[in-house]
Motif scaffolding. Structure first.
Motif, PDB file in Angstrom:
ATOM      1  N   ILE A 158     -80.807 -45.289 -85.103  1.00 37.79           N
ATOM      2  CA  ILE A 158     -79.586 -46.018 -85.441  1.00 37.79           C
ATOM      3  C   ILE A 158     -79.928 -47.483 -85.701  1.00 37.79           C
ATOM      4  O   ILE A 158     -80.534 -48.154 -84.866  1.00 37.79           O
ATOM      5  N   GLU A 159     -79.513 -47.972 -86.866  1.00 39.04           N
ATOM      6  CA  GLU A 159     -79.717 -49.374 -87.244  1.00 39.04           C
ATOM      7  C   GLU A 159     -78.374 -50.097 -87.206  1.00 39.04           C
ATOM      8  O   GLU A 159     -77.372 -49.579 -87.705  1.00 39.04           O
ATOM      9  N   ILE A 160     -78.341 -51.291 -86.602  1.00 39.22           N
ATOM     10  CA  ILE A 160     -77.099 -52.046 -86.494  1.00 39.22           C
ATOM     11  C   ILE A 160     -77.099 -53.210 -87.479  1.00 39.22           C
ATOM     12  O   ILE A 160     -78.078 -53.943 -87.592  1.00 39.22           O
ATOM     13  N   ASN A 161     -75.977 -53.396 -88.185  1.00 37.78           N
ATOM     14  CA  ASN A 161     -75.744 -54.560 -89.027  1.00 37.78           C
ATOM     15  C   ASN A 161     -74.534 -55.317 -88.473  1.00 37.78           C
ATOM     16  O   ASN A 161     -73.507 -54.714 -88.162  1.00 37.78           O
ATOM     17  N   TRP A 162     -74.668 -56.634 -88.350  1.00 41.32           N
ATOM     18  CA  TRP A 162     -73.612 -57.447 -87.751  1.00 41.32           C
ATOM     19  C   TRP A 162     -72.957 -58.340 -88.793  1.00 41.32           C
ATOM     20  O   TRP A 162     -73.638 -58.919 -89.644  1.00 41.32           O
ATOM     21  N   ALA A 163     -71.630 -58.467 -88.695  1.00 45.43           N
ATOM     22  CA  ALA A 163     -70.883 -59.389 -89.554  1.00 45.43           C
ATOM     23  C   ALA A 163     -69.705 -59.933 -88.734  1.00 45.43           C
ATOM     24  O   ALA A 163     -68.539 -59.686 -89.042  1.00 45.43           O
ATOM     25  N   ILE A 164     -70.032 -60.657 -87.668  1.00 43.03           N
ATOM     26  CA  ILE A 164     -69.005 -61.222 -86.787  1.00 43.03           C
ATOM     27  C   ILE A 164     -68.885 -62.715 -87.098  1.00 43.03           C
ATOM     28  O   ILE A 164     -69.813 -63.482 -86.870  1.00 43.03           O
ATOM     29  N   GLU A 165     -67.717 -63.088 -87.647  1.00 40.72           N
ATOM     30  CA  GLU A 165     -67.525 -64.433 -88.165  1.00 40.72           C
ATOM     31  C   GLU A 165     -66.748 -65.336 -87.205  1.00 40.72           C
ATOM     32  O   GLU A 165     -65.960 -66.160 -87.631  1.00 40.72           O
ATOM     33  N   THR A 166     -66.981 -65.178 -85.926  1.00 42.52           N
ATOM     34  CA  THR A 166     -66.305 -66.012 -84.937  1.00 42.52           C
ATOM     35  C   THR A 166     -67.177 -66.133 -83.701  1.00 42.52           C
ATOM     36  O   THR A 166     -68.013 -65.265 -83.441  1.00 42.52           O
ATOM     37  N   ALA A 167     -67.015 -67.216 -82.964  1.00 47.74           N
ATOM     38  CA  ALA A 167     -67.854 -67.461 -81.786  1.00 47.74           C
ATOM     39  C   ALA A 167     -67.378 -66.706 -80.565  1.00 47.74           C
ATOM     40  O   ALA A 167     -68.174 -66.368 -79.693  1.00 47.74           O
ATOM     41  N   ASN A 168     -66.069 -66.443 -80.493  1.00 45.16           N
ATOM     42  CA  ASN A 168     -65.541 -65.740 -79.327  1.00 45.16           C
ATOM     43  C   ASN A 168     -64.319 -64.924 -79.719  1.00 45.16           C
ATOM     44  O   ASN A 168     -63.708 -65.163 -80.764  1.00 45.16           O
ATOM     45  N   LEU A 169     -63.976 -63.975 -78.870  1.00 46.79           N
ATOM     46  CA  LEU A 169     -62.858 -63.071 -79.116  1.00 46.79           C
ATOM     47  C   LEU A 169     -62.005 -62.937 -77.864  1.00 46.79           C
ATOM     48  O   LEU A 169     -62.503 -63.085 -76.747  1.00 46.79           O
ATOM     49  N   THR A 186     -76.495 -45.693 -89.719  1.00 48.36           N
ATOM     50  CA  THR A 186     -76.245 -47.127 -89.684  1.00 48.36           C
ATOM     51  C   THR A 186     -74.927 -47.425 -88.994  1.00 48.36           C
ATOM     52  O   THR A 186     -73.921 -46.766 -89.243  1.00 48.36           O
ATOM     53  N   LEU A 187     -74.942 -48.419 -88.121  1.00 53.06           N
ATOM     54  CA  LEU A 187     -73.743 -48.882 -87.439  1.00 53.06           C
ATOM     55  C   LEU A 187     -73.455 -50.296 -87.928  1.00 53.06           C
ATOM     56  O   LEU A 187     -74.244 -51.209 -87.718  1.00 53.06           O
ATOM     57  N   ASP A 188     -72.319 -50.470 -88.615  1.00 53.51           N
ATOM     58  CA  ASP A 188     -71.901 -51.786 -89.104  1.00 53.51           C
ATOM     59  C   ASP A 188     -70.751 -52.282 -88.231  1.00 53.51           C
ATOM     60  O   ASP A 188     -69.745 -51.579 -88.063  1.00 53.51           O
TER      61      ASP A 188
END
Length: 219
Positions: free
Chosen positions: A98-109, A133-135
């Motif tokens: 499993i390959e992870i791709n990250w696209a988190i556009e904020t510092a905190n949630l 793949t895990l996006d």
């Protein structure tokens, strides 16, 4: 949610946690038994390495469930995105397909958004039984947190009852430990004024959520 339903949901979440913890904790127990009987230094070193691995897996799973299911720190708190990211990466650490791709556009949630993100990721990882793949994506827009988690791989494994739990169409009497987490985040989204959706094909599962950037609590 009635008191009876709340109790049932809590029991099912506990069952899910126990099911997932059984393997690494059992490995620890077996390893300790082997260590007590083994006298060969090389074999003992191998057993110790396995014990360390099982201990790390157990710790990571407990940290994950504490944030994904529990009220750690209170529901009104915000969480640095590095924390859920580390927990998700730990979940796939022993799944080299499993390959992870990250696209988190904020510092905190907000805590509710983090719970949705973590549970989406758990569902997606479970669906990638043959790897893939895990996006994982999240951003704040117009006062809402928008979350998208996508699993892509051969022959996605996704029980339709989990989908029904996500969209709120699964009858309460049909809930199980397998669907409890999906039901929990559906309730959380509803009670915070947000919403969940999902779509799937044979090789893709996409889950999305819109969560208002405010406090939320399952009551």
């Amino acid at each position: 949610m009635t008191d009876s339903t709340s109790t049932d949901l809590a029991a099912m979440l506990c069952s899910r946690l126990c099911h997932d913890m059984l393997s690494p904790v059992g490995a620890l127990s077996n390893g300790l038994e082997l260590l007590a009987m083994e006298t060969d230094p090389e074999m003992r070193a191998n057993v110790v390495a396995l014990l360390e691995q099982s201990a790390a897996i157990s710790t990571n799973k407990l940290k994950f469930f504490r944030l994904a299911f529990g009220a750690a720190g209170g529901f009104g708190d915000r969480v640095d995105v590095a924390e859920p990211r580390a927990l998700i990466e730990a979940l796939v650490a022993d799944k080299n397909k499993i390959e992870i791709n990250w696209a988190i556009e904020t510092a905190n949630l907000g805590k509710p958004a983090v719970k949705v993100l973590l549970n989406f990721a758990q569902i997606a990882i479970d669906a990638l039984v043959r790897g893939g793949t895990l996006d994982v994506g999240a951003e704040i827009r117009d006062g809402n947190c928008e979350i998208v988690v996508r699993a892509s791989g051969p022959k996605i494994a996704f029980d339709d009852t989990i989908g029904k739990a996500l969209d709120g169409s699964l009858p309460a009497h049909e809930l199980s430990s397998r669907t409890a987490a999906a039901h929990m985040i559906a309730l959380l989204a509803e009670q915070t004024g947000g919403g969940l959706q999902y779509a799937r094909t044979d090789d893709t599962l996409v889950m999305g959520a819109v969560m208002p950037e405010g406090e939320g609590l399952i009551g």
